[in-house]
Scaffold this active site. Structure first.
Site, PDB file in Angstrom:
ATOM      1  N   ASP A  17     -15.943 -22.914  -8.529  1.00  0.00           N
ATOM      2  CA  ASP A  17     -17.458 -22.382  -8.513  1.00  0.00           C
ATOM      3  C   ASP A  17     -18.222 -23.322  -7.510  1.00  0.00           C
ATOM      4  O   ASP A  17     -18.863 -22.735  -6.695  1.00  0.00           O
ATOM      5  CB  ASP A  17     -18.034 -22.112  -9.581  1.00  0.00           C
ATOM      6  CG  ASP A  17     -17.534 -21.026 -10.465  1.00  0.00           C
ATOM      7  OD1 ASP A  17     -16.215 -20.522 -10.155  1.00  0.00           O
ATOM      8  OD2 ASP A  17     -18.098 -20.329 -11.321  1.00  0.00           O
ATOM      9  N   ARG A  97     -29.040 -30.499 -19.489  1.00  0.00           N
ATOM     10  CA  ARG A  97     -29.750 -29.975 -18.510  1.00  0.00           C
ATOM     11  C   ARG A  97     -30.896 -30.525 -17.793  1.00  0.00           C
ATOM     12  O   ARG A  97     -30.803 -30.719 -16.575  1.00  0.00           O
ATOM     13  CB  ARG A  97     -29.936 -28.486 -18.558  1.00  0.00           C
ATOM     14  CG  ARG A  97     -28.868 -27.607 -18.808  1.00  0.00           C
ATOM     15  CD  ARG A  97     -27.500 -27.980 -18.227  1.00  0.00           C
ATOM     16  NE  ARG A  97     -26.379 -26.901 -18.456  1.00  0.00           N
ATOM     17  CZ  ARG A  97     -25.345 -27.328 -18.307  1.00  0.00           C
ATOM     18  NH1 ARG A  97     -24.978 -28.608 -18.348  1.00  0.00           N
ATOM     19  NH2 ARG A  97     -24.213 -26.548 -18.524  1.00  0.00           N
ATOM     20  N   ASP A 126     -28.921 -21.450 -18.420  1.00  0.00           N
ATOM     21  CA  ASP A 126     -28.924 -22.745 -17.871  1.00  0.00           C
ATOM     22  C   ASP A 126     -29.557 -22.608 -16.485  1.00  0.00           C
ATOM     23  O   ASP A 126     -30.194 -23.711 -15.950  1.00  0.00           O
ATOM     24  CB  ASP A 126     -27.581 -23.477 -17.443  1.00  0.00           C
ATOM     25  CG  ASP A 126     -26.858 -23.780 -18.621  1.00  0.00           C
ATOM     26  OD1 ASP A 126     -27.524 -24.339 -19.372  1.00  0.00           O
ATOM     27  OD2 ASP A 126     -25.405 -24.032 -18.381  1.00  0.00           O
ATOM     28  N   SER A 180     -14.847 -19.667 -20.926  1.00  0.00           N
ATOM     29  CA  SER A 180     -15.223 -20.571 -20.131  1.00  0.00           C
ATOM     30  C   SER A 180     -15.948 -21.702 -21.051  1.00  0.00           C
ATOM     31  O   SER A 180     -15.885 -21.419 -22.211  1.00  0.00           O
ATOM     32  CB  SER A 180     -16.608 -20.032 -19.140  1.00  0.00           C
ATOM     33  OG  SER A 180     -17.638 -19.726 -19.973  1.00  0.00           O
TER      34      SER A 180
END
Length: 403
Positions: A17, A97, A126, A180
């Protein structure tokens, strides 16, 4: 879409990605790209990310080991609050994050970049966490979120784009992944695909950080965790750095099948999602921290902490780590931890971390007051009569005072 971008700092993992994103940024914005790859304890080799970035023509590549900063400045402050989102989730993805966002903004300043980019999708939390963090630290920064802009809406299209631009795609990445995964030193998170039906129990292959409780040893393990000012500092008397301590707790938790959670949660963007989380060390740490607080925190302070905890956890989950209200709550929480020190003994057995002992030089536990034996006058039981009558007065008035 803002096209006047000169240089962008991309949060880069080296996977399919973000490698496609890297090339897409170069093509779409005609800008210079700086890559930033953080080692947060995800357990993957990071040098392949450097090599792939170099192959794609990147000149400024940042690869940083942030495990100690992550644990010391983000995980531990959160655990002082005993933070749980919706009563269960230990916020393993959420707390990573803000650190990534912080370093991206710092690198942007260092390299003269005018934009930052991330690989979060337009459906998840996110994107919110990254971008609120960016804007909190640099209100003027430009933000690029490719998943909200491009038309590469399937894995097939991503692979086709990668092949067209000669981006290497590992053989195991060509098929549809069954789910994922996001991982760091605190936890691993699995979601999507085979996990989307909340009625279906996850298969054992989903779990990566823990053995099953059924497969855990039949004999319990005992450990002692030392605390100072609310932070864990030692295991079995050995003083350890924050990241080293969490790593060791992870190993102990894994070996005893501790830390699994199958959760349907409410995302900030509005939908419900099902995730499978593994937080072995964090689960042990939470039990230990509550254990030491039980003898060192005053009742009023402990209850107030429990009242504000859901709000504090929600702020972190929603991406407001850098908000003034989170910082205000952190100041209150940290004040409560001044005397939270001592040792907690835990029994680790088949998926459970149970506190079986606690001691502290700052203990508020008074044996002479609670004993069922002769208390030598430490507590006059007759005082309880007036205490009860005063607390019952309003209830008695409700019953008899309206006549």
């Amino acid at each position: 879409m803002t096209r006047d971008i000169k240089k962008v700092v991309l949060a880069y993992s080296g996977g399919l990605d973000t490698s496609v994103i890297l090339k897409w940024l170069q093509e779409t914005y005609r800008c210079e790209v700086v890559t930033f790859t953080a080692d947060l304890g995800q357990g993957e080799e990071l040098e392949p990310a450097r090599k792939k970035a170099e192959m794609l023509g990147i000149k400024e590549i940042f690869i940083e080991d942030l495990r100690e900063e992550f644990t010391r400045d983000f995980v531990f402050p959160m655990f002082r609050a005993n933070a749980l989102y919706e009563g269960q989730y230990l916020l393993g993805t959420s707390i990573a994050r803000p650190l990534i966002a912080k370093r991206q903004i710092e690198i942007a300043k260092l390299t003269g970049a005018d934009a930052v980019a991330h690989g979060a999708t337009g459906k998840g939390n996110d994107q919110v966490r990254f971008e609120i963090g960016y804007y909190a630290l640099n209100p003027e920064i430009k933000v690029i979120a490719p998943w909200r802009e491009w038309d590469l809406t399937s894995r097939t299209r991503l692979i086709e784009y990668a092949e067209k631009h000669q981006i290497p795609v590992a053989k195991d990445k060509r098929g549809e992944a069954p789910f994922s995964v996001d991982a760091n030193l605190l936890h691993s998170s699995s979601e999507g695909k085979v996990l989307e039906d909340p009625w279906v129990e996850p298969e054992e292959m989903v779990y990566q950080r823990t053995i099953s409780p059924e497969a855990a040893p039949d004999k319990a393990s005992y450990i002692e965790i030392g605390f100072e000012k609310g932070d864990a500092i030692s295991i079995d008397g050995e003083r350890l750095s924050p990241a080293t301590l969490l790593t060791k707790l992870n190993a102990l938790g894994k070996a005893n099948g501790i830390g699994r959670l199958d959760l349907v949660e409410n995302r900030f963007v509005g939908m419900k999602s099902r995730g499978v989380y593994e937080t072995p060390g964090g689960t042990i740490l939470l039990a230990a921290h509550r254990g030491i607080e039980s003898i060192t925190l005053d009742r009023g302070a402990a209850h107030l902490k429990d009242e504000i905890m859901p709000r504090y956890a929600e702020l972190i989950y929603n991406g407001f780590w850098f908000s003034p209200e989170r910082e205000m709550l952190q100041a209150l929480i940290d004040k409560s931890q001044e005397h939270v020190e001592g040792i907690v003994r835990l029994k680790l057995y088949k998926g459970h971390a149970t506190v079986v002992g606690r001691k502290s030089p700052k203990s508020l536990y008074s044996l002479k007051h609670v004993t069922f034996e002769d208390d030598a006058g430490a507590y006059d039981q007759r005082d309880a009569q007036g205490f009860i009558k005063l607390n019952a007065l309003r209830l008695r008035l409700l019953k008899y005072g309206r006549g």
